[in-house]
Design an enzyme around this catalytic site. Structure first.
Site, mmCIF file in Angstrom:
data_model
loop_
_atom_site.group_PDB
_atom_site.id
_atom_site.type_symbol
_atom_site.label_atom_id
_atom_site.label_comp_id
_atom_site.label_asym_id
_atom_site.label_seq_id
_atom_site.Cartn_x
_atom_site.Cartn_y
_atom_site.Cartn_z
ATOM 1 N N SER A 9 58.910 52.931 49.964
ATOM 2 C CA SER A 9 58.175 51.597 50.666
ATOM 3 C C SER A 9 57.174 51.230 50.000
ATOM 4 O O SER A 9 56.216 51.532 49.199
ATOM 5 C CB SER A 9 58.752 50.549 51.835
ATOM 6 O OG SER A 9 58.212 49.202 52.368
ATOM 7 N N ASP B 229 69.065 48.103 47.558
ATOM 8 C CA ASP B 229 67.806 47.586 47.949
ATOM 9 C C ASP B 229 67.798 46.174 47.525
ATOM 10 O O ASP B 229 67.422 46.204 46.595
ATOM 11 C CB ASP B 229 66.700 48.802 47.063
ATOM 12 C CG ASP B 229 65.277 47.852 47.873
ATOM 13 O OD1 ASP B 229 65.507 47.525 49.102
ATOM 14 O OD2 ASP B 229 64.257 49.164 47.493
ATOM 15 N N HIS C 265 67.423 50.163 51.304
ATOM 16 C CA HIS C 265 66.078 50.148 51.031
ATOM 17 C C HIS C 265 65.281 51.509 52.174
ATOM 18 O O HIS C 265 64.650 51.870 51.526
ATOM 19 C CB HIS C 265 65.128 49.468 51.888
ATOM 20 C CG HIS C 265 63.862 49.064 51.175
ATOM 21 N ND1 HIS C 265 62.846 49.096 49.827
ATOM 22 C CD2 HIS C 265 62.664 48.960 52.323
ATOM 23 C CE1 HIS C 265 61.412 49.034 50.516
ATOM 24 N NE2 HIS C 265 61.385 49.256 51.147
#
Length: 434
Positions: A233, A327, A361
Site C-alpha cells: 500500500s 484491489d 488490496h
C-alpha cells in the site's frame, strides 16, 4: 465417540493444519466451526457444513464443504474464511510473543452461530504463532529509526529485509517475525504514529528510510552488500522510491501500491517532488458503506503528472510487483503495467509482476482472513491531515479493500512462497558479486 483432531496443534500461523473428525455416524451431516478473539477481545469466526464418509470419518484434505462460509475442498478454509462479529474489523496480531488461540468445534448437525443452545460434540484449540523458537526480537531506537529487528537463530549472516505497512501507521511486526522464521533478518520499520515519530504523515523523507537501510546493513549478522524491501500500500510507494534512489536496495517487493507519488510531498536530499492531485468527488461508496478510492487519484500518464512518477529506470535492483486484481483501493494493476512499460522503454528488464485474480488490496501471509473493508484505525488523527485530500474524510467511513475470500486465500498462500524465493535468489546472489 466423536473425535476432532488438528495437527499440529501448535505451529506458526503460515503453516497448514490437518483437521480430521472420526467416530461420526456414517454419512452424518456436521458443522465445523472456528473462532478466535483478538487482543482487544473482538470475535472472529467461521463455519462450514460437511458430510461424513461411509466410515463415519471426515478429512478436510479430501472432503468438500457443502455449504457455510465456503464450499469445496479447502483444508484451511475455516481459518481464512473467518469474519469479524464487529463490522469492518481487521485481524491484526499486535504482540508477536503470544499466539492467536483458534477454537475448532464439531457439531452433529447443521447449525448456525445463532444456535446458542447447541453444544459441540468435540473441540480442539489450536495455537497460531508468529514468532518461531529461537528468533530474537531487538527493539530499534537508533538515530531517527524506530522499529523492531527479528533475527533468526544462529550466527548468520542472514539476508536483510526492511518490512513496511501502509496508512495504518505505528509498528506492525507479524509479517517480519514470520519471515524471520524462514531465515531472513527483518526490520519491521515504523515511519509515523509510533513513539517519537511524527503523529501524522505530512511528507515522505527518504533520508529516514536510507538511515534505516544503512542501519540494517551495518548489523554484524546481515549479509551484504545489499538489502531487500517488502512493502504494501503506502509502504509500497515508499518501497519503490527506495528501489529507485537507494543503491543499498537490491530486491524490492511492492504489494498493491502506486508507482507515482500521491497524498504527500516527497524529499530526498536536494530533490523535492509534489504529489499527483486527487479528486475527492470521485470517491465511490460501496453498498456496505465503505469508501472505494479506486478512481479518485489523478492519472500518472497525464503530462502534468509526469514529474510525480518515480524514475523506476534508475533502480539497480530487482523489483517484484504483487497485484490483487480485485484491489478496490488502488489501481495497482495499471500502475504496475505502466512501471514495467517505463522500464522496457529504457531497455531495462529488472521488474516483473505477479497477478492474482480475485485477490484484494490487503494481501497478508497465508491463512489470514480476508479483510474486505476496514477503518484505518487507530491512527484517527491521520484522517484529519489537511495536506492530504485522500485521507481527509470522515472516520465513520471505512475503506474498501476488495477481494473474494477463496481467491484471496489462494493468492496469499502462493505469494508468500514467491516472496521468499525472490528474496533468496536476489539477496543471496549479491554475496557472490563482491
Amino acid at each position: 465417540m466423536f473425535q476432532l483432531t488438528a495437527t499440529p496443534a501448535s505451529a506458526l500461523s503460515d503453516e497448514p493444519v490437518h483437521i480430521r473428525a472420526t467416530g461420526l455416524p456414517p454419512l452424518q451431516l456436521v458443522t465445523l466451526a472456528a473462532s478466535l478473539k483478538d487482543e482487544k477481545g473482538h470475535l472472529y469466526r467461521s463455519k462450514a457444513f460437511y458430510r461424513a464418509d461411509e466410515a463415519g470419518e471426515l478429512d478436510l484434505k479430501q472432503a468438500p464443504a457443502v455449504g457455510g462460509d465456503y464450499v469445496g475442498v479447502h483444508p484451511m478454509g475455516l481459518f481464512w474464511s473467518m469474519k469479524p462479529d464487529r463490522p469492518f474489523g481487521r485481524l491484526l496480531k499486535r504482540d508477536v510473543n503470544s499466539p492467536f488461540l483458534v477454537t475448532l468445534d464439531l457439531y452433529d448437525s447443521v447449525c448456525s452461530h445463532d444456535s446458542a443452545t447447541a453444544q459441540p460434540r468435540a473441540s480442539q484449540v489450536v495455537q497460531r504463532w508468529f514468532l518461531s523458537p529461537g528468533t530474537q526480537r531487538v527493539p530499534i531506537r537508533e538515530g531517527r529509526v524506530r522499529g523492531a529487528l527479528f533475527l533468526p537463530p544462529g550466527e548468520g549472516p542472514f539476508p536483510g529485509i526492511v518490512d513496511m505497512f501502509g496508512g495504518l501507521g505505528g509498528l506492525i511486526e507479524f509479517r517480519a517475525s514470520l519471515l524471520a522464521a524462514h531465515g531472513f533478518a527483518v526490520l519491521a520499520l515504523a515511519y509515523f504514529a509510533y513513539e517519537d515519530l511524527p503523529k501524522l504523515l505530512r511528507e515522505v523523507d527518504l533520508e529516514y528510510f536510507e538511515e534505516a537501510a544503512n542501519l540494517l546493513l551495518a548489523h554484524p549478522k546481515i549479509r551484504g552488500p545489499g538489502i531487500g524491501v517488502l512493502s504494501v500500500s503506502k509502504g509500497a510507494e515508499i518501497g519503490l522510491a527506495m528501489a529507485c534512489f537507494l543503491k543499498q536496495v537490491v530486491a524490492t517487493v511492492c504489494i498493491n501500491g502506486p508507482t507515482a507519488l500521491y497524498d504527500f510531498p516527497f524529499r530526498y536530499r536536494g530533490l523535492v517532488m509534489s504529489p499527483i492531485p486527487s479528486f475527492l468527488e470521485r470517491m465511490q461508496v460501496h453498498v456496505s458503506g465503505a469508501v472505494s478510492l479506486l478512481h479518485y487519484r489523478g492519472d500518472p500518464r497525464e503530462k502534468l503528472n509526469q514529474r510525480s512518477v518515480f524514475p523506476i529506470e534508475k533502480a539497480q535492483g530487482q523489483i517484484l510487483f504483487i497485484i490483487g486484481e480485485d484491489d478496490q483501493s488502488t489501481n495497482s494493476k495499471e500502475y504496475a503495467k505502466q512501471a514495467l512499460e517505463q522500464l522496457k522503454s529504457h531497455g531495462r528488464s529488472n521488474g516483473r509482476m505477479l497477478l492474482y485474480p480475485g485477490a484484494g488490496h490487503l494481501l497478508e501471509p497465508p491463512y489470514a482472513p480476508l479483510c474486505y473493508a476496514s477503518r484505518i484505525y487507530p491512527v484517527s488523527a491521520l484522517l484529519n491531515n489537511p495536506i492530504s485530500v485522500s485521507y481527509n474524510y470522515s472516520l465513520s467511513q471505512p475503506l474498501l479493500w476488495g477481494g473474494d475470500p477463496a481467491a484471496h486465500a489462494a493468492a496469499q498462500e502462493h505469494a508468500w512462497g514467491e516472496i521468499q524465493k525472490f528474496f533468496r535468489l536476489h539477496l543471496t546472489q549479491t554475496r557472490s558479486q563482491l
